[in-house]
Design a protein around this motif. Structure first.
Motif, mmCIF file in Angstrom:
data_model
loop_
_atom_site.group_PDB
_atom_site.id
_atom_site.type_symbol
_atom_site.label_atom_id
_atom_site.label_comp_id
_atom_site.label_asym_id
_atom_site.label_seq_id
_atom_site.Cartn_x
_atom_site.Cartn_y
_atom_site.Cartn_z
ATOM 1 N N ASP A 4 -18.326 -22.278 1.699
ATOM 2 C CA ASP A 4 -19.723 -22.462 1.268
ATOM 3 C C ASP A 4 -20.286 -21.085 0.910
ATOM 4 O OD1 ASP A 4 -22.409 -23.002 0.890
ATOM 5 O OD2 ASP A 4 -22.635 -24.179 2.733
ATOM 6 N N CYS A 154 -26.751 -21.843 -7.880
ATOM 7 C CA CYS A 154 -27.455 -23.076 -8.255
ATOM 8 C C CYS A 154 -27.702 -23.103 -9.763
ATOM 9 C CB CYS A 154 -28.771 -23.177 -7.503
ATOM 10 S SG CYS A 154 -29.504 -24.825 -7.607
ATOM 11 N N GLY A 175 -23.631 -26.943 -6.594
ATOM 12 C CA GLY A 175 -23.847 -27.639 -5.328
ATOM 13 C C GLY A 175 -24.251 -29.084 -5.529
ATOM 14 N N LEU A 200 -18.325 -23.249 -4.829
ATOM 15 C CA LEU A 200 -19.121 -24.289 -4.186
ATOM 16 C C LEU A 200 -20.224 -23.657 -3.353
ATOM 17 C CD1 LEU A 200 -16.279 -26.572 -2.782
ATOM 18 C CD2 LEU A 200 -17.592 -26.904 -4.899
ATOM 19 N N GLU A 201 -21.362 -24.334 -3.327
ATOM 20 C CA GLU A 201 -22.466 -23.848 -2.501
ATOM 21 C C GLU A 201 -23.325 -25.036 -2.077
ATOM 22 O OE1 GLU A 201 -24.763 -21.495 -5.519
ATOM 23 O OE2 GLU A 201 -26.238 -23.048 -5.153
ATOM 24 N N THR A 202 -24.038 -24.854 -0.947
ATOM 25 C CA THR A 202 -24.980 -25.905 -0.545
ATOM 26 C C THR A 202 -26.416 -25.554 -0.899
ATOM 27 O OG1 THR A 202 -25.119 -24.876 1.637
ATOM 28 C CG2 THR A 202 -23.662 -26.800 1.405
ATOM 29 N N ASP A 203 -26.794 -24.278 -0.740
ATOM 30 C CA ASP A 203 -28.201 -23.859 -0.754
ATOM 31 C C ASP A 203 -28.955 -24.595 0.358
ATOM 32 O OD1 ASP A 203 -30.187 -22.148 -1.637
ATOM 33 O OD2 ASP A 203 -30.932 -23.528 -3.165
ATOM 34 N N SER A 219 -23.396 -27.722 5.114
ATOM 35 C CA SER A 219 -22.044 -27.585 4.549
ATOM 36 C C SER A 219 -21.225 -28.857 4.733
ATOM 37 C CB SER A 219 -21.314 -26.418 5.212
ATOM 38 O OG SER A 219 -22.111 -25.254 5.249
ATOM 39 N N LEU A 222 -20.537 -30.933 1.611
ATOM 40 C CA LEU A 222 -19.834 -30.399 0.437
ATOM 41 C C LEU A 222 -18.718 -31.314 -0.100
ATOM 42 C CD1 LEU A 222 -19.861 -26.540 0.951
ATOM 43 C CD2 LEU A 222 -20.773 -27.813 -0.995
#
Ligand SMILES: [Zn+2]
Length: 257
Positions: A4, A154, A175, A200-203, A219, A222
């Motif tokens: 993440d 993002c 994300g 990949l990212e969640t923010d 996370s 994801l």
């Protein structure tokens, strides 16, 4: 395992169960997390998280909408803490004309100064850019950001903009938005960008994917983004996890696990 690349676990949304949640991430397939500072206070909390959790790294910086708090002394402090061993980036920094506060000149000044800081200390940047496509790109070109490197987190622009940033050598952060019904533009970008340049990212706590849209993100969600990206790319979820993990380590200049 999943990497993440952009989370805000210092957010008060996690105050009730932070310890429990973070303790559970590894057993749910989350290998590493980069917690991203959005203010001076958030950067302090980010540093604490990196000291507490072995699989946490940190980005230090001030988000465009928080730049009114910046001054030379605080910038100097950011420089000092950027030398901590688990700090892997300067961020998140950039321009946000959606909220448009503080005034654009202030946002621009500190965006530039933080880009400069990243160059000076030799770290990549985590870029936040919302409704400010042209100014962000112009400023990054002027600062020769391609030599600094980093990620457009993002990603919210179209294929044309993606091409510009890919040409600059930047990674594209994707994300939960990818799973939204109205995310046509982002799906096009995901199809267009080489998989070797997507992270990949969640923010989190923001931007939870479907079926949890609107809820607190973490996370743990994801895999829904992985599933969507796998379909778009014609790859298996396992391949997506492995490739994006490698990308994240390249972005943040970490060795292979
Ligand atoms: Zn963020």
């Amino acid at each position: 395992m999943i990497f993440d690349t952009h989370a805000h676990y210092d957010d008060e949304a996690f105050d009730e169960d932070r310890e429990e949640l973070l303790a559970s991430l590894r057993e749910h397939g989350i290998e590493a997390v980069v917690n991203v500072g959005a203010s001076i206070a958030g950067t302090k909390r980010t540093l604490e998280l990196t000291r507490r959790w072995p699989f946490f790294y940190g980005a230090v910086g001030v988000h465009p909408n928080e730049t009114a708090e910046l001054d030379e002394e605080k910038l100097e402090w950011l420089k000092q803490v950027s030398a901590e061993p688990k700090v892997v980036a300067i961020g998140e920094i950039g321009l946000d004309y959606y909220w448009d506060d503080p005034e654009r000149d202030v946002q621009k000044k500190w965006f530039d100064r933080q880009l400069e800081l990243a160059r000076e200390v030799g770290l990549p940047v985590v870029i936040h850019s919302r409704d400010a496509a042209k100014d962000t790109l112009d400023m990054m070109k002027a600062a020769k950001a391609g030599e600094i490197g980093g990620v457009i987190h993002c990603f919210s622009y179209g294929v044309e903009m993606a091409r510009e940033y890919l040409n600059m050598g930047f990674f594209i952060g994707i994300g939960g938005v990818l799973t939204f019904k109205n995310a046509r533009k982002l799906k096009e970008v995901a199809a267009y960008a080489p998989i070797e340049r997507i992270v990949l990212e969640t923010d989190c706590p923001y931007l939870a994917p479907v079926p949890y849209r609107g809820k607190r993100n973490s996370s743990l969600n994801l895999p829904y983004v992985v599933e969507e990206l796998a379909q778009i790319k014609g790859l298996t979820p396992e391949e997506i996890v492995e490739i994006t993990n490698r990308n994240a380590r390249r972005l943040y200049r970490l060795g292979d696990q």
